[in-house]
Design an enzyme around this catalytic site. Structure first.
Site, mmCIF file in Angstrom:
data_model
loop_
_atom_site.group_PDB
_atom_site.id
_atom_site.type_symbol
_atom_site.label_atom_id
_atom_site.label_comp_id
_atom_site.label_asym_id
_atom_site.label_seq_id
_atom_site.Cartn_x
_atom_site.Cartn_y
_atom_site.Cartn_z
ATOM 1 C CB CYS A 134 -10.804 -1.967 1.617
ATOM 2 S SG CYS A 134 -11.916 -2.291 0.265
ATOM 3 C CD1 TRP B 78 -9.947 1.579 -4.750
ATOM 4 C CD2 TRP B 78 -10.258 -0.564 -5.297
ATOM 5 N NE1 TRP B 78 -9.461 1.391 -6.014
ATOM 6 C CE2 TRP B 78 -9.635 0.088 -6.379
ATOM 7 C CE3 TRP B 78 -10.555 -1.915 -5.409
ATOM 8 C CZ2 TRP B 78 -9.306 -0.574 -7.553
ATOM 9 C CZ3 TRP B 78 -10.222 -2.568 -6.585
ATOM 10 C CH2 TRP B 78 -9.608 -1.888 -7.639
ATOM 11 C CE LYS C 161 5.928 3.097 -11.736
ATOM 12 N NZ LYS C 161 6.315 1.757 -11.505
HETATM 13 C C1 AGP Z 1 3.624 -0.522 -9.631
HETATM 14 O O1 AGP Z 1 3.874 0.795 -9.940
HETATM 15 C C2 AGP Z 1 2.219 -0.864 -9.410
HETATM 16 N N1 AGP Z 1 1.596 -0.060 -8.432
HETATM 17 C C3 AGP Z 1 1.885 -2.335 -9.323
HETATM 18 O O2 AGP Z 1 2.122 -2.869 -10.585
HETATM 19 C C4 AGP Z 1 2.615 -3.181 -8.244
HETATM 20 O O3 AGP Z 1 3.976 -3.289 -8.554
HETATM 21 C C5 AGP Z 1 1.944 -4.565 -8.159
HETATM 22 O O4 AGP Z 1 0.591 -4.412 -7.821
HETATM 23 C C6 AGP Z 1 2.634 -5.502 -7.201
HETATM 24 O O5 AGP Z 1 2.638 -5.008 -5.887
HETATM 25 P P1 AGP Z 1 3.545 -5.674 -4.780
HETATM 26 O O6 AGP Z 1 4.969 -5.435 -5.173
HETATM 27 O O7 AGP Z 1 3.167 -4.998 -3.495
HETATM 28 O O8 AGP Z 1 3.223 -7.138 -4.773
#
Ligand code: AGP
Length: 605
Positions: free
Chosen positions: A2, A73, A486
């Site tokens: 959100c 969200w 990915k």
């Molecule tokens: C990565 O592609 C994801 N969107 C996700 O795993 C992300 O890396 C994870 O939520 C951690 O986020 P942060 O690095 O902002 O802590």
């Protein structure tokens, strides 16, 4: 997750709020809404759908000089107009937007309903507006009303509150969910993310957990939950609005993949010492004696940050010869970890606001652990909570899937490993070798980016597979895990990563012409073993896309990347997999920058 934006000042609040909400779209959401105060009454619009749908629903005469906006969200209650924020009290005097989760919402709802309050929505957040609505009648201070309401609440929140009776004032509060104030010229902003206010100001103040702020056009005051005023120094964000543009690329993700020669160069800038072949990392706040005293390194992070931590652990073990391992922060925080004084803890986060990582850092600090942060967002909660660390300087990452932050984190770990190694036993010659390798990275990334057309063709070829296996051995395993992450994240193709050595202990049963394998095969001491694995896959009629430093007849297709030092090769091997996932997602017509069910920054448990 959100998003919140709030504005008070002389301008038309609705248009500023809509612009801010657009800037928060990248975080992922399913509905949006806003409320403004006009002539001592509230005007509200909320829709299930995009910010553009909300903008279309806001009438021309929607004037007000203070207001709050939200992108939701869904957690409690399905996405719908009525469940969208802001939520009002039943007398329609107070409006609240909320990020986070109110854990005792059911109990509070039952209590309020018992007192005759009628709820409109199914959300946990509405208890906040109903509580503030009751309190605001008992005091002539909105801050006091919010503070009293929050006393009954258990859970996490970032909130913004307006009161129709006080048009020039907004109260915001934080507990576990970020709130940042933006200081303008005779106008003030607040948001859950600087992205929402960067077009208007770069002067910001972050709230700490438990703090409240009252913002008015001519300034702000911050308070602890027990009403003591706190002193805050604004700081200047070094990103500007241009960093949030897509730069003419079709997707932010492609822009961010393409930026990596520059972002890696920025992570390295000023940090390589050619005289002693060591890394300058002033932000660690540790002298050489302390740096030598650690006997273990424990790395925590979530998702891709955790996989970059696995890469980091490998680098630290190899270069500094200190036992190191990585663990998901989300697991670490729940298992009552043993915290040792001679362990160096490293928390990784692009956003600096991931709740699980933040909570793990707080748990470590409570137990006296020494925690460093490897963080992209300057001034974020994890950066503030840690004892020191390394900023990535990769610029804002907008696309939900992390790319440039991943590579910059791996580079930051290479610098940390070099630093730890050179105060221990890493020889000057090896130190020089790593420094030179690090310097070569930006140009080599440029070379890999020239392979995009070929990788696009390969992505199209494999994109309609029902699933893909990713395998790598030792240095290649974190590369395989991030490659699978990915692909699944943005293309929704099932992807599973395994250590190549584990294949014959189970997953080999899955290999068939329908399940292609992406094999990470660097030219290192394990090359022959990896080529044997390819033979095993081929013998089961599995198709193979090999990513490495040479071609092989054992593979159906090969992507060949430039060679660096063996320790640094994993960083480069990651990049073709980013392009592969991107082009697979495009071929499958996915919403590349905003994949379903995911949010950029997971600020709830
Ligand atoms: C990565 O592609 C994801 N969107 C996700 O795993 C992300 O890396 C994870 O939520 C951690 O986020 P942060 O690095 O902002 O802590």
């Amino acid at each position: 997750m959100c998003g919140i934006v709030a504005y008070v000042g002389p301008k038309d609040a609705a248009s500023i709020l809509l612009e801010g909400l657009q800037r928060l779209e990248y975080r992922g959401y399913d509905s949006a809404g806003l409320a403004v105060v006009n002539a001592k009454s509230l005007k509200t619009r909320k829709v299930k759908g995009r910010v553009a749908d909300l903008a279309a629903a806001v009438p021309a005469k929607f004037k007000g000089t203070s207001g709050i906006g939200h992108t939701r969200w869904a957690t409690h209650g399905a996405p719908s107009d009525v469940n969208a924020h802001p939520h009002l009290d039943q007398e329609q005097r107070v409006a609240v937007v909320h990020n986070g989760i109110i854990e005792n919402a059911d109990e509070l709802r039952r209590r309020l309903e018992g007192e005759g309050v009628k709820f409109e929505s199914e959300t946990d957040s509405e208890v906040l507006s109903q509580l503030v609505g009751r309190m605001v009648k008992e005091t002539d201070s909105l801050r006091e009303a919010v503070s009293r309401a929050l006393k009954s609440v258990v859970g996490t929140y970032g909130i913004a509150v307006i009161d129709a009776q006080r048009p020039g004032e907004i109260v915001v509060a934080r507990n576990g969910s970020p709130i940042v104030l933006g200081l303008g010229e005779k106008e003030m902003f607040a948001a859950s993310d600087v992205a929402a206010l960067i077009r208007y100001t770069r002067q910001v103040v972050h709230l700490e957990d438990g703090e409240l702020a009252v913002i008015k056009a001519d300034g702000f005051n911050t308070f602890t939950s027990d009403a003591r005023e706190t002193a805050k120094e604004p700081f200047t964000v070094d990103w500007d609005a241009g960093h949030y543009d897509n730069g003419g690329y079709e997707h932010y993700l492609l822009k961010e993949i393409s930026e990596q020669p520059d972002t890696v160069a920025r992570t390295l800038r000023g940090r390589i010492d050619d005289r002693f072949h060591i890394a300058h990392l002033g932000g660690l706040n540790m002298d050489a004696r302390e740096t030598r005293s650690f006997r273990r390194v424990k790395i925590i992070g979530c998702g891709s940050a955790y996989y970059s931590g696995q890469m980091g652990a490998q680098l630290i073990e190899e270069l500094a010869r200190i036992p190191a391992d990585a663990e998901p922060a989300s697991e670490f925080r729940y298992r009552s970890p043993v915290v040792e004084p001679d362990t160096l803890y490293v928390a990784i986060s692009q956003s600096g606001e991931t709740y699980d990582t933040l909570a793990a850092v707080q748990e470590l600090k409570r137990k006296g652990g020494r925690v460093l942060g490897i963080v992209n967002t300057v001034g974020s909660a994890i950066a503030r909570e840690t004892d020191g660390g390394i900023y990535l300087h990769a610029g804002p990452e907008v696309s939900v899937a992390s790319t440039k932050a991943f590579t910059s984190t791996a580079v930051a770990f290479a610098l940390l490993a070099l630093h730890l190694g050179r105060v221990r036993d890493l020889s000057p010659a090896d130190g020089r070798r790593i420094c030179e390798g690090l310097r070569r990275l930006p140009e080599q990334i440029k070379e890999i980016l020239t392979l995009e057309d070929r990788i696009r063709d390969l992505a199209k070829k494999y994109a309609d597979s029902p699933g893909m296996m990713f395998v790598g051995r030792v240095r290649g395993y974190p590369v395989a895990r991030e490659g699978a992450q990915k692909l699944k994240e943005i293309s929704y193709v099932h992807a599973e990563a395994y250590p190549a050595s584990e294949l014959k202990h189970g997953p080999l049963a899955l290999i068939s012409p329908e399940l292609p394998t992406v094999a990470i095969v660097p030219d290192d001491e394990l090359l022959d073993k990896n080529l044997t694995t390819l033979g095993e896959i081929r013998a089961r009629h599995g198709r193979i896309l090999m990513v490495g430093h040479r071609t092989s007849e054992a593979a159906d297709d090969c992507i060949v990347v430039p060679k660096n030092e063996v320790e640094l090769d994993p960083i480069l091997l990651t990049i073709p997999l980013q392009l592969f996932a991107y082009h697979a997602a495009v071929a499958l017509e996915r919403d590349v920058d905003r994949p379903r069910n995911l949010a950029k920054s997971v600020t709830v448990e």
